[in-house]
Design a protein around this motif. Structure first.
Motif, PDB file in Angstrom:
ATOM      1  N   MET A   1       0.854  -1.186   0.000  1.00 20.82           N
ATOM      2  CA  MET A   1       0.000   0.000   0.000  1.00 20.82           C
ATOM      3  C   MET A   1       0.893   1.240   0.000  1.00 20.82           C
ATOM      4  O   MET A   1       1.934   1.256   0.589  1.00 20.82           O
ATOM      5  N   TYR A 452      -1.812   4.687  -8.927  1.00 18.75           N
ATOM      6  CA  TYR A 452      -3.208   5.128  -8.864  1.00 18.75           C
ATOM      7  C   TYR A 452      -4.110   4.178  -9.648  1.00 18.75           C
ATOM      8  O   TYR A 452      -5.180   3.782  -9.171  1.00 18.75           O
ATOM      9  N   LYS A 455      -4.818   1.007  -7.763  1.00 15.18           N
ATOM     10  CA  LYS A 455      -5.778   1.184  -6.675  1.00 15.18           C
ATOM     11  C   LYS A 455      -7.193   1.324  -7.217  1.00 15.18           C
ATOM     12  O   LYS A 455      -8.158   0.786  -6.635  1.00 15.18           O
ATOM     13  N   SER A 459     -10.123  -1.110  -6.057  1.00 15.57           N
ATOM     14  CA  SER A 459     -11.074  -0.552  -5.081  1.00 15.57           C
ATOM     15  C   SER A 459     -12.055   0.447  -5.655  1.00 15.57           C
ATOM     16  O   SER A 459     -12.977   0.868  -4.946  1.00 15.57           O
ATOM     17  N   ALA A 464      -9.964   4.941  -4.214  1.00 14.90           N
ATOM     18  CA  ALA A 464      -8.594   5.301  -4.612  1.00 14.90           C
ATOM     19  C   ALA A 464      -8.291   6.748  -4.273  1.00 14.90           C
ATOM     20  O   ALA A 464      -7.197   7.072  -3.783  1.00 14.90           O
TER      21      ALA A 464
END
Length: 568
Positions: A1, A452, A455, A459, A464
């Motif tokens: 992450m 980015y 993510k 999600s 994001a």
């Protein structure tokens, strides 16, 4: 992450962060920078150029002086602090009159300041519909012979006069049909025997009149407000100047503030050699020009500095400055421009007195720290967030180096940030808080785009955007943002739980000592646009980080008076 980019700030206009009146000692010398200017009442563009220092003589002169702050919990308490500085003892001998003006409008109070000096009194501010508690307390302490409320009921309601009378003081009102007529009435009441010198300023803005107030008070004359856009002098102002017997007129501000037609009419009224204009390219330079004209041969003593982007704090301290025949300067809120820094480095200023709390004027002004850009991608003060993209979007810093601490992903930082991070990690270890590793540092536009996109794929866009900055909006692209992770912390093997570790608690308390701020604190998502990230540090340099900490700030948006940036 991985962590996101920057955020934006909500404008803060309160005068102080403290809960009581304070005169606080500040700190040490620094240097200053250039800002661009504008006409009176326009918001000067500040923080747009790299900082530059003055010469060694200027630095030495500043090092020899002290700096303090005249401030209260709000504008009303700051006015009380200024009053107490002028009249430190209760029921002071010689004080006869207190002028009372609205704290939410500037026009009436501008004329009241020099009137208070002439009347051996002071100026306090009040809410328009009731007497402010701090002001009421100061009135009791001063016990003046009379209280003069300035402005009509639309500015200060009748209830305020009733509140004054309820504490046992006589109260009256002086007002006119508009701000110009009110200033006229104030001058006529305060100068019954006339005045030789008057300062003329526009009534359409406050900035020039703030500096002119102490100048007029020191000269024993009024501030006369005019409609600066008018082609010529009004009949009422002609009559006022004639009735007062004014023989010398000084104009504060350029022709964009007070027209050349008004100057021509003033010249016709008092003579060509009796009208002088003090003006600069912006409000800060105009205040300096006013000071030079009004106080040509100062001896060593105090000088007062207030923000040039608000009027409230400077209003009341103008009486203190006028009584002591000392100048009042205006500054950008969070740093001293080169021009202001050079002026304040003059040896005649033994004590620099900031007016208002950190919410009005930052401590960096008191230390004369150089302004640096908040827009240039290469500046350590750059604010990049969802509303403020980098320029250019694909900016890449240089040089980049690897910091001297465990580096999980082998990433780099800008050299100044890398050195500071190594010092921070060493500080954590020597304090017994534990070891730190760098998880993430500089990311290119392309790398940030991949982070980015990954993510978003996992999600969705909404999630994001809570955690990862879009490319071109990331602090990581500046090389000044870094994510850190604890090493050997019990029950925490990931950066995401660092906030509950000794390392995380130490960082929260001490990052400022090394030039960092914790960029995304808990409870600040509505301002920054990001969920809390106690692992994300942003290098801003020690002067700013220390002032940020001491002033109780929590976002760069707030510190730099920028709007919130919760969304793109």
């Amino acid at each position: 992450m991985v962590s996101p980019a920057s955020s934006m700030r909500r404008a803060r206009t309160t005068s102080a962060c403290a809960a009581a009146v304070v005169v606080a000692v500040l700190a040490t010398p620094g240097s200053a920078v250039a800002a661009q200017g504008g006409d009176p009442d326009s918001r000067e563009r500040i923080g747009t150029a790299a900082g530059t220092t003055t010469d060694g003589a200027g630095a030495a002169a500043f090092a020899a002086r002290t700096t303090d702050r005249i401030a209260g919990a709000d504008r009303y308490a700051t006015a009380v602090a200024a009053s107490r500085a002028a009249f430190p003892s209760a029921n002071p001998a010689g004080l006869t009159t207190v002028y009372l003006a609205s704290g939410t409008g500037y026009a009436d109070a501008l004329a009241a300041g020099p009137a208070a000096v002439a009347s051996s009194g002071t100026l306090l501010l009040t809410q328009s519909n009731k007497l402010t508690a701090a002001t009421a307390s100061e009135l009791r302490r001063l016990a003046p012979d009379r209280v003069v409320v300035v402005g009509g009921p639309g500015a200060v309601a009748g209830k305020v006069l009733d509140d004054v009378r309820a504490i046992g003081l006589p109260a009256s009102r002086v007002s006119g049909t508009d701000r110009y007529a009110t200033a006229d009435a104030v001058a006529r009441q305060a100068f019954p025997a006339g005045a030789r010198t008057a300062w003329v300023t526009t009534g359409r803005g406050y900035a020039d009149a703030l500096a002119a107030g102490p100048a007029a008070g020191a000269a024993g004359g009024p501030v006369v407000l005019v409609d600066g856009n008018a082609r010529g002098l009004s009949g009422a102002t002609r009559r006022l100047l004639t009735d007062l017997g004014v023989t010398t007129v000084r104009i504060a501000g350029g022709t964009g503030a007070v027209s050349s037609g008004i100057q021509a009419d003033l010249t016709g009224l008092v003579g060509s050699g009796s009208v002088t204009r003090s003006a600069g390219s912006d409000r800060y330079r105009t205040a300096i020009a006013v000071s030079h004209l009004a106080f040509p041969s100062l001896t060593k003593g105090d000088t007062y500095v207030a923000t040039g982007t608000g009027f409230a704090d400077a209003l009341a301290v103008g009486v203190l400055a006028g009584r002591s025949k000392r100048p009042l300067y205006l500054s950008t809120p969070y740093c001293a421009t080169t021009t202001v820094r050079t002026e304040l480095s003059r040896g005649v200023f033994g004590r620099l007195r900031l007016v208002g709390g950190p919410g009005a004027i930052r401590g960096l002004v008191g230390t004369l720290t150089p302004c640096q850009s908040i827009s240039s991608a290469s500046s350590p003060w750059v604010v990049v967030n969802k509303k403020r993209p980098l320029s250019p979007l694909r900016y890449a810093p240089s040089p980049l180096v690897g910091p001297s601490l465990p580096n999980i992903n082998g990433q780099l930082l800008r050299s100044d940030a890398a050195a500071a991070l190594a010092d921070l990690a060493a500080g954590s270890r020597s304090a017994g808080a534990g070891r730190l590793a760098m998880l993430s540092g500089y990311r290119s536009y392309s790398y940030q785009s991949s982070v980015y996109s990954a993510k978003v794929a996992s999600s969705g866009v909404a999630e994001a955007d809570k955690w990862v900055a879009r490319p071109g909006h990331s602090e990581h692209q500046t090389g000044l943002g870094t994510d850190v992770s604890p090493i050997g912390a019990a029950n925490c093997s990931s950066y995401t739980c660092i906030g509950s570790t000794p390392q995380g608690r130490w960082i929260a308390a001490n990052a400022w000592r090394y030039g960092f701020v914790v960029r995304y604190e808990s409870g600040r998502t509505s301002t920054t646009g990001y969920s809390p990230e106690p692992w994300h540090l942003r290098y801003v340099g020690k002067p700013l980080a220390q002032d940020y900490h001491s002033g109780g700030w929590h976002t760069l948006e707030d510190y730099f008076d920028l709007p919130d940036a919760p969304r793109y």
